[in-house]
Write an enzyme that holds these catalytic residues in place. Structure first.
Site, PDB file in Angstrom:
ATOM      1  N   HIS A   1      -1.719 -31.636   2.751  1.00 39.24           N
ATOM      2  CA  HIS A   1      -1.508 -32.147   4.120  1.00 39.24           C
ATOM      3  C   HIS A   1      -0.794 -33.326   4.536  1.00 39.24           C
ATOM      4  O   HIS A   1      -0.465 -33.521   5.654  1.00 39.24           O
ATOM      5  CB  HIS A   1      -2.978 -32.304   4.705  1.00 39.24           C
ATOM      6  CG  HIS A   1      -3.891 -30.927   4.621  1.00 39.24           C
ATOM      7  ND1 HIS A   1      -3.511 -29.854   5.151  1.00 39.24           N
ATOM      8  CD2 HIS A   1      -4.935 -30.925   4.084  1.00 39.24           C
ATOM      9  CE1 HIS A   1      -4.453 -28.704   4.908  1.00 39.24           C
ATOM     10  NE2 HIS A   1      -5.396 -29.453   3.998  1.00 39.24           N
TER      11      HIS A   1
ATOM     12  N   HIS B   1     -10.703 -33.363   3.822  1.00 38.63           N
ATOM     13  CA  HIS B   1     -10.465 -31.862   4.223  1.00 38.63           C
ATOM     14  C   HIS B   1     -10.203 -31.676   5.796  1.00 38.63           C
ATOM     15  O   HIS B   1     -10.634 -32.525   6.531  1.00 38.63           O
ATOM     16  CB  HIS B   1     -11.871 -31.144   4.393  1.00 38.63           C
ATOM     17  CG  HIS B   1     -11.901 -29.758   4.748  1.00 38.63           C
ATOM     18  ND1 HIS B   1     -11.503 -28.725   4.272  1.00 38.63           N
ATOM     19  CD2 HIS B   1     -12.398 -29.352   5.854  1.00 38.63           C
ATOM     20  CE1 HIS B   1     -11.353 -27.584   5.007  1.00 38.63           C
ATOM     21  NE2 HIS B   1     -12.035 -27.982   5.974  1.00 38.63           N
TER      22      HIS B   1
ATOM     23  N   LYS C   1      -0.703 -18.983   0.706  1.00 38.13           N
ATOM     24  CA  LYS C   1      -1.767 -19.619   1.584  1.00 38.13           C
ATOM     25  C   LYS C   1      -1.459 -19.306   2.984  1.00 38.13           C
ATOM     26  O   LYS C   1      -0.268 -19.348   3.574  1.00 38.13           O
ATOM     27  CB  LYS C   1      -1.804 -20.987   1.373  1.00 38.13           C
ATOM     28  CG  LYS C   1      -2.978 -21.689   2.456  1.00 38.13           C
ATOM     29  CD  LYS C   1      -2.992 -23.310   2.243  1.00 38.13           C
ATOM     30  CE  LYS C   1      -4.152 -23.831   3.003  1.00 38.13           C
ATOM     31  NZ  LYS C   1      -4.442 -25.396   2.663  1.00 38.13           N
TER      32      LYS C   1
END
Length: 146
Positions: free
Chosen positions: A39, A143, A67
């Site tokens: 990310h 996350h 993904k």
């Protein structure tokens, strides 16, 4: 009594560090390292489909399957880590270890026209609110919740 409390804290710290080491040995990266790989891209401000196609492959998110969706955050890691200092909010899965902030991002959505090894993505660049789950001590992002 104070010695017993200190020893208990040291044991807890040792077990935490051992647990993190085992996660790293088993998966090859800690949750924090995985978050960064998937990310964080402070170097670019990707706003093209080519950016998404390149980064998704480069960061290992097209191996075996494409993904479906991924977000790259275009801020330095210190700025992203500081989101963990914002007030706690409820995560999608119900836990209370999420925090929100506003950052520059590129969202990459799989177009489903191609399958591995040639995944194809569409890019959307924006500045928007993100929700990040944070863990450990000190708190670090592990996350991306939204």
């Amino acid at each position: 009594m104070a010695l017993q409390k200190t020893l208990s804290l040291l044991l807890l710290l040792l077990l935490t560090l051992l647990g993190l080491r085992l996660v790293k040995l088993f998966y090859g990266e800690t949750p924090y390292e995985k978050f960064q790989r998937q990310h964080v891209d402070s170097e670019e401000s990707g706003d093209t489909d080519l950016y998404c196609n390149t980064m998704m492959e480069k960061r290992g998110m097209t191996s075996g399957h494409c993904k479906d969706f991924n977000t790259f955050i275009h801020e330095n890691i210190r700025t992203i880590n500081n989101i963990c200092k914002n007030p706690h909010i409820r995560c999608k899965r119900g836990t209370m270890n999420c925090h929100e902030g506003v950052v520059k991002v590129t969202d990459c959505k799989h177009t489903e026209r191609y399958q591995p090894p040639t995944c194809n993505y569409q890019a959307w660049a924006s500045t928007r609110r993100v929700v990040i789950a944070c863990e450990d001590n000190p708190l670090v992002p592990v996350h991306l919740d939204s």
